[in-house]
Motif scaffolding. Structure first.
Motif, short mmCIF file in Angstrom:
data_model
loop_
_atom_site.label_atom_id
_atom_site.label_comp_id
_atom_site.label_asym_id
_atom_site.label_seq_id
_atom_site.Cartn_x
_atom_site.Cartn_y
_atom_site.Cartn_z
N LEU A 43 0.94 36.06 12.01
CA LEU A 43 0.72 35.17 11.40
C LEU A 43 0.96 33.80 11.69
O LEU A 43 1.84 33.64 12.56
CB LEU A 43 1.44 35.24 9.85
N THR A 44 0.48 32.80 11.16
CA THR A 44 0.85 31.56 11.62
C THR A 44 0.43 30.37 10.40
O THR A 44 -0.27 30.92 9.50
CB THR A 44 0.25 31.00 12.89
N ILE A 45 1.03 29.07 10.48
CA ILE A 45 0.58 28.08 9.44
C ILE A 45 -0.01 27.19 10.14
O ILE A 45 0.22 26.47 11.09
CB ILE A 45 2.05 27.40 8.85
N ILE A 46 -1.30 26.70 9.61
CA ILE A 46 -2.28 25.72 9.94
C ILE A 46 -2.39 24.76 8.75
O ILE A 46 -3.05 25.32 7.73
CB ILE A 46 -3.57 26.34 10.33
N ASN A 47 -2.09 23.60 8.90
CA ASN A 47 -2.30 22.45 7.78
C ASN A 47 -1.85 23.17 6.58
O ASN A 47 -2.87 22.95 5.58
CB ASN A 47 -4.08 22.15 8.05
N ASP A 48 -0.85 23.42 6.28
CA ASP A 48 -0.30 23.73 4.96
C ASP A 48 -1.10 25.08 4.44
O ASP A 48 -1.02 25.33 3.02
CB ASP A 48 -0.23 22.97 3.76
N GLU A 49 -1.59 25.80 5.32
CA GLU A 49 -2.27 27.08 4.82
C GLU A 49 -1.55 28.14 5.87
O GLU A 49 -1.26 27.84 6.93
CB GLU A 49 -3.58 27.14 5.18
N LEU A 50 -1.41 29.36 5.06
CA LEU A 50 -0.90 30.65 5.78
C LEU A 50 -2.12 31.25 6.37
O LEU A 50 -2.79 31.89 5.54
CB LEU A 50 0.06 31.38 4.95
N VAL A 51 -1.93 31.60 7.66
CA VAL A 51 -3.30 32.44 8.34
C VAL A 51 -2.59 33.75 8.66
O VAL A 51 -1.65 33.92 9.47
CB VAL A 51 -3.74 31.56 9.39
N VAL A 52 -3.12 34.74 8.11
CA VAL A 52 -2.67 36.35 8.39
C VAL A 52 -3.76 36.98 9.04
O VAL A 52 -4.79 37.18 8.43
CB VAL A 52 -2.21 37.10 7.15
N ALA A 53 -3.61 37.78 10.26
CA ALA A 53 -4.78 38.80 10.80
C ALA A 53 -4.69 40.00 10.02
O ALA A 53 -3.55 40.42 9.80
CB ALA A 53 -4.20 38.83 12.33
N ASP A 54 -5.65 40.14 9.58
CA ASP A 54 -6.13 41.43 8.90
C ASP A 54 -7.02 42.23 9.82
O ASP A 54 -8.17 42.56 9.66
CB ASP A 54 -6.83 41.25 7.55
N ARG A 55 -6.16 43.34 10.58
CA ARG A 55 -6.75 43.97 11.57
C ARG A 55 -7.77 45.09 10.93
O ARG A 55 -8.90 45.34 11.72
CB ARG A 55 -5.91 44.60 12.44
N THR A 56 -7.44 45.83 10.00
CA THR A 56 -8.38 46.80 9.34
C THR A 56 -9.72 46.42 8.93
O THR A 56 -10.66 47.03 9.28
CB THR A 56 -7.61 47.63 8.40
N ASN A 57 -9.51 45.21 8.38
CA ASN A 57 -10.84 44.62 7.62
C ASN A 57 -11.29 43.39 8.63
O ASN A 57 -12.45 42.85 8.18
CB ASN A 57 -10.61 43.76 6.40
N LYS A 58 -10.96 43.32 9.93
CA LYS A 58 -11.60 42.60 11.02
C LYS A 58 -11.70 41.19 10.26
O LYS A 58 -12.53 40.51 10.46
CB LYS A 58 -12.84 42.99 11.46
N ARG A 59 -10.68 40.28 10.02
CA ARG A 59 -10.99 39.13 9.29
C ARG A 59 -9.36 38.52 9.40
O ARG A 59 -8.27 39.06 9.70
CB ARG A 59 -11.13 39.21 7.88
N PHE A 60 -9.42 37.27 9.20
CA PHE A 60 -8.21 36.44 8.95
C PHE A 60 -8.35 36.07 7.30
O PHE A 60 -9.36 35.42 6.83
CB PHE A 60 -8.10 35.09 9.69
N SER A 61 -7.26 36.36 6.84
CA SER A 61 -6.88 35.84 5.26
C SER A 61 -6.22 34.59 5.36
O SER A 61 -5.16 34.56 6.00
CB SER A 61 -6.23 36.95 4.69
#
Length: 163
Positions: A43-61
């Motif tokens: 996970l990381t924070i970009i422009n006041d948004e939390l980005v989380v790697a969702d590996r099973t669903n192959k996406r970033f939430s």
């Protein structure tokens, strides 16, 4: 402080700097996909948004810092194994894929496009920005030795092999 907790279900716990629990988030989408982050710094924070790697669903939430799901961005290149990511400026993140190809790539969350791919680093471990131009990437070998590479974050080119 955002902490990714492995478990059933996986959750992100948010704490104040004094260690007080503020809230937790667990994602289940309308298609029944359960929030399934990965091991590593996912996970990381970009422009006041939390980005989380969702590996099973192959996406970033992508969540608000309060925990509201804002959107998801598909990424077919994301590994189902260990993934780490870091903010690379603007809407971009650099991702390491352990045991997958590409081992290292830069992804734009706004466009959903891969900006570059690199297989220069084998068995990638972690990634962190050194400054605006360069990132540090670790590599593990079969003897549990670690190498550190300096890469150009605009091109993915290895600039220096530190160890």
């Amino acid at each position: 402080l955002y902490v990714l907790k492995k478990g059933d279900p996986h959750e992100v716990h948010v704490y104040s700097l004094r260690g007080h629990h503020i809230h937790s988030l667990r994602h289940e989408d309308r298609y029944g996909g359960v929030f399934s982050p990965t091991f590593g710094k996912a996970l990381t924070i970009i422009n006041d948004e939390l980005v989380v790697a969702d590996r099973t669903n192959k996406r970033f939430s992508i969540y608000s810092l309060a925990g509201k799901l804002l959107r998801s961005v598909r990424c077919k290149e994301i590994s189902t194994d260990r993934v780490t990511l870091c903010h690379a400026g603007g809407d971009s993140i650099i991702i390491t894929n352990c045991h997958a190809s590409p081992e290292l790539f830069k992804f734009n969350l706004a466009s959903g496009a891969v900006e570059w791919k690199s297989n220069s680093v084998k068995q990638s471990g972690a990634v962190a920005m050194l400054n605006k131009e360069y990132a540090l990437v670790t590599e593990w070998n079969s003897h549990s030795q670690v190498k550190v590479f300096v890469i150009n974050q605009m091109t993915g080119e290895v600039i220096l092999d530190v160890l």
